[in-house]
Design an enzyme around this catalytic site. Structure first.
Site, PDB file in Angstrom:
ATOM      1  N   VAL A  14      -3.571   1.217  -4.328  1.00 36.48           N
ATOM      2  CA  VAL A  14      -2.597   0.589  -5.221  1.00 36.48           C
ATOM      3  C   VAL A  14      -2.723   1.136  -6.637  1.00 36.48           C
ATOM      4  O   VAL A  14      -3.731   0.940  -7.308  1.00 36.48           O
ATOM      5  CB  VAL A  14      -2.770  -0.942  -5.236  1.00 36.48           C
ATOM      6  CG1 VAL A  14      -1.901  -1.560  -6.306  1.00 36.48           C
ATOM      7  CG2 VAL A  14      -2.383  -1.512  -3.883  1.00 36.48           C
ATOM      8  N   ASN A  37     -11.957  -4.249  -7.906  1.00 35.16           N
ATOM      9  CA  ASN A  37     -12.337  -3.499  -9.111  1.00 35.16           C
ATOM     10  C   ASN A  37     -11.357  -3.778 -10.252  1.00 35.16           C
ATOM     11  O   ASN A  37     -10.203  -4.140 -10.020  1.00 35.16           O
ATOM     12  CB  ASN A  37     -12.413  -1.999  -8.812  1.00 35.16           C
ATOM     13  CG  ASN A  37     -11.063  -1.429  -8.454  1.00 35.16           C
ATOM     14  OD1 ASN A  37     -10.278  -1.098  -9.343  1.00 35.16           O
ATOM     15  ND2 ASN A  37     -10.760  -1.345  -7.171  1.00 35.16           N
ATOM     16  N   CYS A  92     -20.401  -6.193  -5.422  1.00 34.20           N
ATOM     17  CA  CYS A  92     -20.924  -6.816  -4.200  1.00 34.20           C
ATOM     18  C   CYS A  92     -21.924  -5.913  -3.512  1.00 34.20           C
ATOM     19  O   CYS A  92     -22.792  -6.379  -2.786  1.00 34.20           O
ATOM     20  CB  CYS A  92     -19.781  -7.178  -3.265  1.00 34.20           C
ATOM     21  SG  CYS A  92     -18.813  -8.543  -3.908  1.00 34.20           S
ATOM     22  N   CYS A 151      -2.014  -7.891 -28.000  1.00 38.38           N
ATOM     23  CA  CYS A 151      -2.419  -7.372 -26.679  1.00 38.38           C
ATOM     24  C   CYS A 151      -1.389  -6.320 -26.217  1.00 38.38           C
ATOM     25  O   CYS A 151      -0.188  -6.572 -26.233  1.00 38.38           O
ATOM     26  CB  CYS A 151      -2.493  -8.518 -25.672  1.00 38.38           C
ATOM     27  SG  CYS A 151      -2.776  -7.964 -23.982  1.00 38.38           S
TER      28      CYS A 151
HETATM   29 ZN   LIG Z   1      -2.698 -10.037 -22.927  1.00 39.83          ZN
END
Ligand SMILES: [Zn+2]
Length: 250
Positions: A14, A37, A92, A151
């Site tokens: 993906v 991840n 893991c 952001c």
């Molecule tokens: Zn954000």
């Protein structure tokens, strides 16, 4: 169990390109995170922001688990929260996992998805929930104050940097060498000493010099460079190489 359900499964790595292809085939109401991840999660995070799709983040390692529902234009996104999430570099494979941890994280994700898909938004959890089953502890973090206006994924001027195909981690089969090179999305200096010690703790044979370290694992040999680049020897399968890279190097 429910014969009215229709399941279409796609086996693929993906990335930004694959997500766009999947979106063209279906109407997406919700994305449930079952990944292992952060690189992939940040791609999903940007994709969800771009198309205003809710997604439910879930992660676990050892006896520790975490779940959080991200609603674009309402809640902080995963990128806003990165500093608040204890990552520690454990995976893991390096720290192990016990099955009750997985079951609890997935239960938390599923109950929130039921509320969301049945439009019971008022019942939804609006905190980041973490637990440690071994330590008998749970924690709920109020995350709304962590939303960042600057952001790059959900702020005022979104650039969706993790959908930039050029910047994504790139893997390439190395000609005639039975090896695949993995390049991280953003080069960063890696402290080889810390990585080597962690890997030795779980019983791997690690050799190291100033520039690189070499991990010997079953039929693979992984060479990690200081800038985060790695070469996985013993395969020409990019997906297998990436899986090995994330298993040991997070
Ligand atoms: Zn954000």
């Amino acid at each position: 169990m429910n014969s009215d359900c229709e399941i279409d499964a796609y086996v693929c790595d993906v990335g930004p390109v694959e997500l766009e292809q999947l979106k063209a085939k279906m109407n997406i109401d919700l994305i449930l995170d079952g990944t292992d991840n952060f690189e992939t999660r940040l791609v999903i995070n940007d994709f969800a922001q771009k198309y205003h799709l809710p997604w439910i983040y879930g992660a676990c390692v050892g006896s520790y688990g975490i779940s959080y529902t991200i609603i674009p234009r309402e809640t902080p996104c995963l990128y806003c929260l990165l500093e608040a999430i204890p990552l520690g570099g454990a995976t893991c494979d390096t720290a192990g996992i016990i099955s009750p941890t997985v079951q609890l994280v997935t239960s938390l994700q599923l109950v929130e998805s039921l509320k969301l898909l049945t439009e019971n938004r008022n019942a939804m959890r609006d905190t980041l929930y973490t637990f440690d089953l071994w330590e008998n502890s749970t924690r709920e973090l109020t995350i709304q104050p962590l939303k960042k206006s600057d952001c790059p994924c959900c702020g005022d001027e979104k650039t969706h940097p993790f959908l930039d195909v050029q910047a994504m981690s790139r893997s390439a089969v190395l000609c005639g060498r039975d090896a695949v090179q993995i390049r991280p999305s953003h080069y960063h200096q890696t402290d080889l000493e810390i990585v080597a010690n962690k890997l030795r703790e779980i019983g791997l044979v690690v050799k190291k010099n100033d520039q690189l370290l070499i991990i010997e694992e079953n039929r693979h040999r992984i060479v990690l460079f200081k800038d985060g680049r790695a070469i996985v020897h013993g395969t020409t399968d990019k997906n297998e190489a990436k899986s090995i890279y994330h298993r040991y190097l997070g």
